[in-house]
Motif scaffolding. Structure first.
Motif, PDB file in Angstrom:
ATOM      1  N   THR A  27      -6.555  -0.597  -5.898  1.00 49.99           N
ATOM      2  CA  THR A  27      -7.880  -0.760  -5.318  1.00 49.99           C
ATOM      3  C   THR A  27      -7.808  -1.823  -4.238  1.00 49.99           C
ATOM      4  OG1 THR A  27      -8.891  -0.174  -7.418  1.00 49.99           O
ATOM      5  CG2 THR A  27     -10.291  -1.264  -5.807  1.00 49.99           C
ATOM      6  N   ILE A  28      -8.209  -1.442  -3.026  1.00 50.36           N
ATOM      7  CA  ILE A  28      -8.235  -2.362  -1.902  1.00 50.36           C
ATOM      8  C   ILE A  28      -9.687  -2.497  -1.468  1.00 50.36           C
ATOM      9  CG2 ILE A  28      -7.479  -2.791   0.461  1.00 50.36           C
ATOM     10  CD1 ILE A  28      -4.959  -1.203  -0.172  1.00 50.36           C
ATOM     11  N   TYR A  53     -16.192  -1.825   3.901  1.00 53.34           N
ATOM     12  CA  TYR A  53     -16.844  -0.536   3.721  1.00 53.34           C
ATOM     13  C   TYR A  53     -16.772  -0.038   2.286  1.00 53.34           C
ATOM     14  CZ  TYR A  53     -16.661  -0.881   8.678  1.00 53.34           C
ATOM     15  OH  TYR A  53     -16.810  -1.343   9.956  1.00 53.34           O
ATOM     16  N   GLY A  54     -16.380  -0.893   1.375  1.00 56.33           N
ATOM     17  CA  GLY A  54     -16.280  -0.509  -0.026  1.00 56.33           C
ATOM     18  C   GLY A  54     -14.832  -0.466  -0.468  1.00 56.33           C
ATOM     19  N   ASP A  55     -14.645  -0.114  -1.710  1.00 54.75           N
ATOM     20  CA  ASP A  55     -13.307  -0.073  -2.284  1.00 54.75           C
ATOM     21  C   ASP A  55     -12.577   1.204  -1.884  1.00 54.75           C
ATOM     22  OD1 ASP A  55     -13.735  -2.485  -3.496  1.00 54.75           O
ATOM     23  OD2 ASP A  55     -14.186  -1.641  -5.465  1.00 54.75           O
ATOM     24  N   MET A  56     -11.304   1.038  -1.536  1.00 54.40           N
ATOM     25  CA  MET A  56     -10.428   2.172  -1.276  1.00 54.40           C
ATOM     26  C   MET A  56      -9.531   2.341  -2.489  1.00 54.40           C
ATOM     27  SD  MET A  56      -9.029   1.413   2.562  1.00 54.40           S
ATOM     28  CE  MET A  56      -7.856   2.758   2.477  1.00 54.40           C
ATOM     29  N   ASN A  57      -9.497   3.532  -3.053  1.00 54.39           N
ATOM     30  CA  ASN A  57      -8.552   3.852  -4.120  1.00 54.39           C
ATOM     31  C   ASN A  57      -7.336   4.479  -3.454  1.00 54.39           C
ATOM     32  OD1 ASN A  57     -10.240   3.059  -6.321  1.00 54.39           O
ATOM     33  ND2 ASN A  57     -11.467   4.873  -5.905  1.00 54.39           N
ATOM     34  N   VAL A  58      -6.229   3.739  -3.445  1.00 53.43           N
ATOM     35  CA  VAL A  58      -5.033   4.140  -2.714  1.00 53.43           C
ATOM     36  C   VAL A  58      -3.952   4.540  -3.703  1.00 53.43           C
ATOM     37  CG1 VAL A  58      -3.275   3.383  -1.085  1.00 53.43           C
ATOM     38  CG2 VAL A  58      -5.617   2.574  -0.830  1.00 53.43           C
ATOM     39  N   LEU A  74      -0.410  -1.478   3.910  1.00 51.54           N
ATOM     40  CA  LEU A  74      -1.696  -1.904   3.348  1.00 51.54           C
ATOM     41  C   LEU A  74      -1.532  -3.152   2.480  1.00 51.54           C
ATOM     42  CD1 LEU A  74      -3.240   1.547   2.443  1.00 51.54           C
ATOM     43  CD2 LEU A  74      -4.082  -0.062   4.163  1.00 51.54           C
ATOM     44  N   HIS A  75      -0.458  -3.191   1.702  1.00 49.10           N
ATOM     45  CA  HIS A  75      -0.218  -4.376   0.875  1.00 49.10           C
ATOM     46  C   HIS A  75       0.121  -5.593   1.734  1.00 49.10           C
ATOM     47  CE1 HIS A  75      -0.294  -1.583  -2.465  1.00 49.10           C
ATOM     48  NE2 HIS A  75      -0.383  -2.632  -3.261  1.00 49.10           N
ATOM     49  N   LYS A  76       0.821  -5.388   2.837  1.00 52.89           N
ATOM     50  CA  LYS A  76       1.109  -6.497   3.743  1.00 52.89           C
ATOM     51  C   LYS A  76      -0.177  -7.035   4.364  1.00 52.89           C
ATOM     52  CE  LYS A  76       5.743  -4.941   4.924  1.00 52.89           C
ATOM     53  NZ  LYS A  76       6.575  -4.301   5.960  1.00 52.89           N
ATOM     54  N   LEU A  77      -1.095  -6.138   4.751  1.00 52.75           N
ATOM     55  CA  LEU A  77      -2.380  -6.588   5.286  1.00 52.75           C
ATOM     56  C   LEU A  77      -3.145  -7.388   4.244  1.00 52.75           C
ATOM     57  CD1 LEU A  77      -3.911  -3.613   7.309  1.00 52.75           C
ATOM     58  CD2 LEU A  77      -2.999  -5.750   8.180  1.00 52.75           C
ATOM     59  N   GLY A  78      -3.172  -6.879   3.015  1.00 56.87           N
ATOM     60  CA  GLY A  78      -3.849  -7.598   1.941  1.00 56.87           C
ATOM     61  C   GLY A  78      -3.204  -8.940   1.669  1.00 56.87           C
ATOM     62  N   GLY A  79      -1.880  -9.003   1.720  1.00 58.60           N
ATOM     63  CA  GLY A  79      -1.169 -10.263   1.528  1.00 58.60           C
ATOM     64  C   GLY A  79      -1.403 -11.234   2.659  1.00 58.60           C
ATOM     65  N   TYR A  80      -1.526 -10.717   3.886  1.00 58.19           N
ATOM     66  CA  TYR A  80      -1.819 -11.581   5.041  1.00 58.19           C
ATOM     67  C   TYR A  80      -3.161 -12.279   4.835  1.00 58.19           C
ATOM     68  CZ  TYR A  80      -3.386 -13.031   9.625  1.00 58.19           C
ATOM     69  OH  TYR A  80      -3.878 -13.757  10.668  1.00 58.19           O
ATOM     70  N   ALA A  83      -8.612  -6.871   0.883  1.00 61.33           N
ATOM     71  CA  ALA A  83      -7.916  -7.569  -0.186  1.00 61.33           C
ATOM     72  C   ALA A  83      -7.522  -6.589  -1.277  1.00 61.33           C
ATOM     73  CB  ALA A  83      -8.818  -8.657  -0.779  1.00 61.33           C
ATOM     74  N   VAL A  84      -6.282  -6.703  -1.740  1.00 58.49           N
ATOM     75  CA  VAL A  84      -5.818  -5.909  -2.868  1.00 58.49           C
ATOM     76  C   VAL A  84      -6.404  -6.548  -4.117  1.00 58.49           C
ATOM     77  CG1 VAL A  84      -3.815  -5.099  -4.138  1.00 58.49           C
ATOM     78  CG2 VAL A  84      -3.704  -5.284  -1.656  1.00 58.49           C
ATOM     79  N   THR A  85      -7.284  -5.811  -4.792  1.00 62.79           N
ATOM     80  CA  THR A  85      -8.019  -6.417  -5.899  1.00 62.79           C
ATOM     81  C   THR A  85      -7.579  -5.945  -7.268  1.00 62.79           C
ATOM     82  OG1 THR A  85      -9.745  -4.727  -5.732  1.00 62.79           O
ATOM     83  CG2 THR A  85     -10.074  -6.789  -4.503  1.00 62.79           C
ATOM     84  N   GLY A  86      -6.822  -4.884  -7.360  1.00 71.82           N
ATOM     85  CA  GLY A  86      -6.405  -4.458  -8.689  1.00 71.82           C
ATOM     86  C   GLY A  86      -5.636  -3.159  -8.682  1.00 71.82           C
ATOM     87  N   ARG A  87      -5.021  -2.890  -9.838  1.00 71.59           N
ATOM     88  CA  ARG A  87      -4.286  -1.644 -10.047  1.00 71.59           C
ATOM     89  C   ARG A  87      -4.754  -1.041 -11.349  1.00 71.59           C
ATOM     90  NH1 ARG A  87       1.405  -1.079  -7.757  1.00 71.59           N
ATOM     91  NH2 ARG A  87       1.486   0.452  -9.384  1.00 71.59           N
ATOM     92  N   LYS A  88      -4.758   0.276 -11.388  1.00 72.01           N
ATOM     93  CA  LYS A  88      -5.130   0.975 -12.605  1.00 72.01           C
ATOM     94  C   LYS A  88      -4.433   2.326 -12.611  1.00 72.01           C
ATOM     95  CE  LYS A  88      -9.258   2.513 -10.222  1.00 72.01           C
ATOM     96  NZ  LYS A  88     -10.650   2.379 -10.033  1.00 72.01           N
ATOM     97  N   LYS A  89      -4.454   2.974 -13.743  1.00 71.15           N
ATOM     98  CA  LYS A  89      -3.906   4.321 -13.848  1.00 71.15           C
ATOM     99  C   LYS A  89      -5.067   5.297 -13.891  1.00 71.15           C
ATOM    100  CE  LYS A  89       0.688   4.142 -15.489  1.00 71.15           C
ATOM    101  NZ  LYS A  89       1.597   4.801 -14.624  1.00 71.15           N
TER     102      LYS A  89
END
Length: 170
Positions: A137-138, A142-147, A101-107, A123-129
């Motif tokens: 958050t990607i 279709y909206g944000d995915m919390n991965v 998933l991060h490779k797709l976002g980086g591509y 797009a990888v848009t952020g990280r949170k705890k």
């Protein structure tokens, strides 16, 4: 004796052992919540994997052959607002899928020109705890995915587990 023992690398041996046992206990609870099966003879908690594989949507996620278009098609079926309009979806995935998933976002970020008039579809848009877990958050069409990367899924045949947390209880 353990409470009174002071070691060279650990100040409190009892606290060290207690911490290890708590980690083991949390590991066992998470295994039960993921992989437990429902029993008809006695009360047990049905695990998320058993419930979703019986009643939920399942897709093939073979990373060597899965394209980003096919992945987004699967996400459109899973996140169809007629059946699942919740913002409480969490996607637990194995380490390999997390990296994919991060490779797709980086591509997208490195190969597509993103300006004020154009938005990337993945797009990888952020990280949170969240509850102590690192959540990435990607953003997709279709909206944000919390991965969340879940090492319990490494070595299993489960690549990604999408769970609507509104329907979970502990």
């Amino acid at each position: 004796t353990d409470r009174a023992t002071v070691l060279k690398y650990e100040g409190n041996e009892w606290a060290r052992i207690w911490k290890e046992k708590l980690i083991e206990h949390k590991w066992d609870i998470e295994n039960a919540m993921l992989f437990g099966t429902q029993s008809s003879t006695y009360n047990t908690t049905q695990g998320a994997v058993d419930f979703i594989s019986t009643y939920g949507n399942t897709f093939d996620l073979t990373l060597t052959t899965k394209s980003q278009d096919a992945f987004l098609d699967d996400m459109s079926a899973l996140l169809d607002p007629r059946y699942n309009n919740s913002k409480a979806n969490v996607f637990f995935c194995s380490t390999a899928v997390y990296n994919w998933l991060h490779k797709l976002g980086g591509y997208f970020q490195n190969n597509l020109e993103i300006s004020t008039n154009f938005r990337a579809d993945l797009a990888v848009t952020g990280r949170k705890k969240v509850l102590g877990l690192d959540t990435t958050t990607i953003s997709t069409v279709y909206g944000d995915m919390n991965v969340v990367r879940n090492i319990h899924l490494d070595g299993t045949n489960i690549a990604m587990l999408g769970i609507n947390m509104k329907h979970c209880a502990y």
